[in-house]
Design a protein around this motif. Structure first.
Motif, PDB file in Angstrom:
ATOM      1  N   ILE B  33      -2.504 -17.572 -12.342  1.00  0.00           N
ATOM      2  CA  ILE B  33      -3.280 -16.324 -12.387  1.00  0.00           C
ATOM      3  C   ILE B  33      -4.767 -16.634 -12.233  1.00  0.00           C
ATOM      4  CG2 ILE B  33      -3.862 -14.316 -13.814  1.00  0.00           C
ATOM      5  CD1 ILE B  33      -1.121 -14.792 -15.261  1.00  0.00           C
ATOM      6  N   LYS B  34      -5.373 -16.055 -11.201  1.00  0.00           N
ATOM      7  CA  LYS B  34      -6.808 -16.271 -10.990  1.00  0.00           C
ATOM      8  C   LYS B  34      -7.582 -15.455 -12.019  1.00  0.00           C
ATOM      9  CE  LYS B  34     -10.274 -16.695  -7.420  1.00  0.00           C
ATOM     10  NZ  LYS B  34     -10.631 -16.513  -6.001  1.00  0.00           N
ATOM     11  N   ALA B  35      -8.466 -16.107 -12.759  1.00  0.00           N
ATOM     12  CA  ALA B  35      -9.129 -15.464 -13.891  1.00  0.00           C
ATOM     13  C   ALA B  35     -10.587 -15.163 -13.561  1.00  0.00           C
ATOM     14  CB  ALA B  35      -9.011 -16.358 -15.123  1.00  0.00           C
ATOM     15  N   GLU B  36     -10.792 -14.109 -12.771  1.00  0.00           N
ATOM     16  CA  GLU B  36     -12.149 -13.794 -12.300  1.00  0.00           C
ATOM     17  C   GLU B  36     -13.029 -13.204 -13.394  1.00  0.00           C
ATOM     18  OE1 GLU B  36     -10.747 -11.472  -8.935  1.00  0.00           O
ATOM     19  OE2 GLU B  36     -11.524 -13.014  -7.566  1.00  0.00           O
ATOM     20  N   LYS B  37     -12.397 -12.370 -14.249  1.00  0.00           N
ATOM     21  CA  LYS B  37     -13.202 -11.768 -15.317  1.00  0.00           C
ATOM     22  C   LYS B  37     -13.602 -12.815 -16.348  1.00  0.00           C
ATOM     23  CE  LYS B  37     -12.156  -7.851 -17.126  1.00  0.00           C
ATOM     24  NZ  LYS B  37     -11.106  -7.175 -17.915  1.00  0.00           N
ATOM     25  N   TYR B  49      -8.171 -20.869 -12.782  1.00  0.00           N
ATOM     26  CA  TYR B  49      -6.780 -20.435 -12.633  1.00  0.00           C
ATOM     27  C   TYR B  49      -6.014 -20.780 -13.912  1.00  0.00           C
ATOM     28  CZ  TYR B  49      -7.803 -20.137  -7.642  1.00  0.00           C
ATOM     29  OH  TYR B  49      -8.345 -19.813  -6.423  1.00  0.00           O
ATOM     30  N   ALA B 280      -6.728 -12.950 -23.622  1.00  0.00           N
ATOM     31  CA  ALA B 280      -5.932 -11.726 -23.780  1.00  0.00           C
ATOM     32  C   ALA B 280      -6.751 -10.493 -23.395  1.00  0.00           C
ATOM     33  CB  ALA B 280      -5.424 -11.598 -25.214  1.00  0.00           C
ATOM     34  N   SER B 281      -7.988 -10.414 -23.880  1.00  0.00           N
ATOM     35  CA  SER B 281      -8.773  -9.196 -23.656  1.00  0.00           C
ATOM     36  C   SER B 281      -9.384  -9.132 -22.266  1.00  0.00           C
ATOM     37  CB  SER B 281      -9.875  -9.063 -24.710  1.00  0.00           C
ATOM     38  OG  SER B 281     -10.789 -10.132 -24.601  1.00  0.00           O
ATOM     39  N   SER B 282      -9.628 -10.273 -21.634  1.00  0.00           N
ATOM     40  CA  SER B 282     -10.261 -10.211 -20.309  1.00  0.00           C
ATOM     41  C   SER B 282      -9.266 -10.395 -19.173  1.00  0.00           C
ATOM     42  CB  SER B 282     -11.384 -11.248 -20.195  1.00  0.00           C
ATOM     43  OG  SER B 282     -10.859 -12.558 -20.231  1.00  0.00           O
ATOM     44  N   GLU B 283      -8.151 -11.083 -19.433  1.00  0.00           N
ATOM     45  CA  GLU B 283      -7.203 -11.354 -18.349  1.00  0.00           C
ATOM     46  C   GLU B 283      -5.817 -10.771 -18.584  1.00  0.00           C
ATOM     47  OE1 GLU B 283      -7.954 -12.601 -15.474  1.00  0.00           O
ATOM     48  OE2 GLU B 283     -10.037 -12.971 -16.031  1.00  0.00           O
ATOM     49  N   GLY B 284      -5.584 -10.215 -19.767  1.00  0.00           N
ATOM     50  CA  GLY B 284      -4.257  -9.668 -20.040  1.00  0.00           C
ATOM     51  C   GLY B 284      -3.201 -10.747 -20.186  1.00  0.00           C
ATOM     52  N   VAL B 285      -3.619 -11.930 -20.615  1.00  0.00           N
ATOM     53  CA  VAL B 285      -2.674 -13.040 -20.758  1.00  0.00           C
ATOM     54  C   VAL B 285      -2.595 -13.450 -22.231  1.00  0.00           C
ATOM     55  CG1 VAL B 285      -2.175 -15.437 -20.156  1.00  0.00           C
ATOM     56  CG2 VAL B 285      -3.051 -13.862 -18.417  1.00  0.00           C
TER      57      VAL B 285
END
Lengths: 350, 350
Positions: B33-37, B49, B280-285
Motif C-alpha cells: 500500500i502506497k502511503a502518500e498521506k 510503501y 491507522a488514522s492516515s492510511e486506514g491500515v
C-alpha cells in the motif's frame, strides 16, 4: 503493473472514469481455498471452495464495496461519509474514510453496542456518535443528515457498494476458469447475494464463463425474514453480522434466487457454530460465526447438490473480529502440566 | 492457473520437489500500500510503501514460513508438529497443522500467557500444554521432544520458515519492478530480517532486480539485544511480538545489516504507539503495535533517507489480534448524544 485493488483491476466493469480518484487499500484478491478435508468429513461427492473474504484489509467483504463508495464520494466532492453500523461496515467505512482524508461519521444506538465491536472504527479515527433508541432510529437520522448536507451515505443503500462487491464473482470465475455450480452466501442485509449474482451475470454475458451458479442465500433461523416472508422485529441469533430483521436488498436477493433457480434457506445457531468449528479444525480457516452460515447451509442441503459439481461457500468476515466466540467454542482447551518431560509426553499421548 | 499460495508460485526458488505435498491456505500475495498521506504528514521527500502481511490467512507473516515448514514436515512423514509460542507462531502452526491433518502441539509457560492470545490456536484445535517455568524452559522441552520423537519443530529454528518468508521480498520486487532502496522490518527473533535479505539477494542474483536495499531492523527500546549487544534477561516493551531477549537469528540479522550497509536500531514504546495510531488514522491500515515499529523506525531515521528513494515498511501482523490496544490507544472516542437531529449535528460540528 502490480495488483492495486479491485477498481484498478476491474475498471472496465465498474462505474468509474479517469477522473475518479481511486481510494484503495488493495482490497479483493482474496484466497479461494479448496476444502478437501471438509468435503471428506461431510461425505460430499462434490468440490468445495471457501472464498475467504476475511483476508480483506479491514477483515471483511465490506471493503469491496467501500473502495468504490468512498472513491465516488471523493469524486463527487463530498466532505464526509456517514453510516449507521455496529460492525463490519463501520470498520470498513472508517478505514477508507481515513485513507481518503474524508471525515467518517458512524451513528450507533446507545447501550446496544459493545465498544470492542467498534475498536477498529475508533482506531481509524471515525467520529462515533451513540444515540438513544433503536438501530432503525439511528439509521433514520443518518438518512436525514444526508438529505441536508454534502455527506455521502455509505450504508448498503449506496449502490456503489453492490457494484464493488460483485467483483467477488469475477475473482471466482477467473480462479475456476468458469462459474461454479452452486454459490452459498450468508444473508443479512442481502446485498452480497445480489452483488454476487450481478457479477456472475455480467461475466456470463461477456462470455467469460460458460454457466451460471445456483445462488443459495443462508439466513440464521432466529432471523430469517426472507425465508419466513415477514419482517422480524426481535431477531435472535448469535450470528450478529447477519442479524437483520428487514434486509435492505430483500427484493434483489429474491430476484437472484429466482433467476438462478436457487434458494434461500436458514440454519440454526447450533449448525452455524458446528460449521464454524469444523472449518477451523479441518481446513485451518478461522472466520466469523456469521460467515460460517454459508458452510452450515451447504452441509444442510448437501444431498441436493449434484455429484461432481463445484460449490463456493463465501466466508465474509475474519474470525479475529470475534475472539470471544473463539474462546467460548474452541475446538480444544489448554491443559496444565508439571514441568517434567515425562508428564508432558503423557499429556501429549505419544 | 490462479494464485494457490506461495509454494506453487515460487516453487523454483524453494526447497520443494514434485513429491512435496503442498499445504497451503493461499498465504502471501499481500497488499503493498502506497502511503502518500503518511509521507506528507511526516514531511518525507521519499515514497513509503506498507507491506501489510497482516492480511495473511492467520493474520501474520508467520504463514509464509509455516506453509513450507508444514509441507516439509508432511513430506518427511512426521506425525505431528510442535512449537513453543505465545502468539502468532502458535496460531499459524495450528492452522497449517489442521489443514495438513497433523496434530499440532503448542507448549506455553503457565500463567504467563493470556488465553485470548491463544484463541486462534484453540480454535484450530491445537493441543496446548501449559508448563510451569519460563518461556525458555518451555522451548527446551520442545527441543528435547523433537530429538526423541518423529515430531517436527516449527519454531524459527526450522530453516524452512526462513525459506518461506523470503518470498515477501520476491513480491515487493515484482510489485515495484525492482528492489526498494530501504527496507524497514521489526526485529524480534530476527528471522524475518534475515529472510527478506535472503530473498532480495536471490532475486538480485537472478537479475530480477537492479539493486539491493539497505536492510534496517527495528527493535523495541525495552528489548534491544542486538542494538545493545547483550542478551536482555527481562525485556520490557508492550510490543509483545518482538519481545525476544535472545533472538534465534541474531547472527543472520547482523549479517544482513552488514552486507546491505544497513542498520539495526530501536524505538521507544511511545514512538511505536504513535506510529501505530498514525498509520491507522492516515492510511486506514490497522496493524499490531509490534508491527508499527518498522514505521516508527523509518520516522526516527527519516533525515538519513535519500530524497526520491523508495522505502518499504513491513507490517507483520493484523491489528485485530490485539483489540485491547486498539481500544486503549484509539484515535477517537465514542460520543453520547440525545436522539435529536439538531443535537447530532452539533456533535458532528457541521
Amino acid at each position: 503493473m502490480y495488483y492495486q485493488g479491485l477498481i484498478n483491476k476491474y475498471r472496465a466493469f465498474l462505474p468509474v472514469s479517469d477522473k475518479t480518484p481511486v481510494i484503495t487499500l488493495n482490497e479483493g484478491n482474496t484466497p479461494l481455498i479448496k476444502a478437501e478435508k471438509l468435503a471428506e468429513k461431510i461425505g460430499a461427492d462434490f468440490e468445495i471452495y471457501l472464498k475467504f473474504d476475511g483476508c480483506n484489509p479491514t477483515g471483511s467483504f465490506k471493503d469491496r464495496g467501500m473502495t468504490l463508495a468512498v472513491s465516488k464520494a471523493k469524486e463527487s466532492g463530498s466532505g464526509a461519509i456517514i453510516c449507521a453500523s455496529t460492525g463490519n461496515t463501520s470498520a470498513s467505512a472508517a478505514a477508507y474514510g481515513a485513507k481518503a482524508g474524508l471525515k467518517t461519521f458512524v451513528i450507533v444506538p446507545d447501550g446496544l453496542v459493545a465498544p470492542s465491536k467498534l475498536s477498529q472504527a475508533l482506531m481509524y479515527g471515525a467520529e462515533i456518535i451513540s444515540v438513544q433508541g433503536s438501530f432503525d432510529r439511528a439509521f433514520d437520522f443518518v438518512k436525514q443528515i444526508c438529505e441536508k448536507y454534502p455527506i455521502t451515505l455509505v450504508n448498503s443503500l449506496n449502490q456503489n457498494r453492490i457494484e464493488g462487491q460483485k467483483t467477488g464473482a469475477f475473482e471466482i470465475i477467473e480462479a475456476l476458469d468458469d462459474a461454479p455450480d452452486y454459490h452459498f452466501v450468508p444473508v443479512g442485509n442481502a446485498g452480497n447475494m445480489a452483488a454476487y449474482w450481478k457479477g456472475y451475470k455480467e461475466f456470463f454475458d461477456l462470455n467469460k464463463s460458460k454457466k451460471l451458479p445456483e445462488m443459495i442465500g443462508i439466513q440464521a433461523k432466529g432471523c430469517a425474514p426472507i425465508v419466513e416472508g415477514r419482517i422480524i422485529e426481535n431477531p435472535d441469533t448469535l450470528a450478529t453480522a447477519i442479524r437483520v430483521g428487514n434486509p435492505a436488498s430483500w427484493q434483489s436477493a429474491l430476484k437472484a434466487k429466482d433467476e438462478s433457480n436457487g434458494a434461500i434457506d436458514c440454519v440454526s445457531d447450533e449448525e452455524i457454530i458446528s460449521a464454524y468449528k469444523l472449518i477451523a479444525s479441518s481446513e485451518g480457516v478461522f472466520a466469523e460465526p456469521s460467515s460460517a452460515s454459508s458452510v452450515a447451509g451447504m452441509i444442510k442441503l448437501k444431498n441436493q447438490i449434484k455429484s461432481g459439481s463445484k460449490v463456493i461457500c463465501v466466508l465474509t468476515g475474519n474470525g479475529l473480529k470475534d475472539s470471544d466466540s473463539a474462546l467460548k467454542f474452541a475446538n480444544s482447551k489448554i491443559k496444565k502440566c508439571p514441568a517434567n518431560i515425562d508428564e508432558i509426553l503423557k499429556v501429549m499421548d505419544i
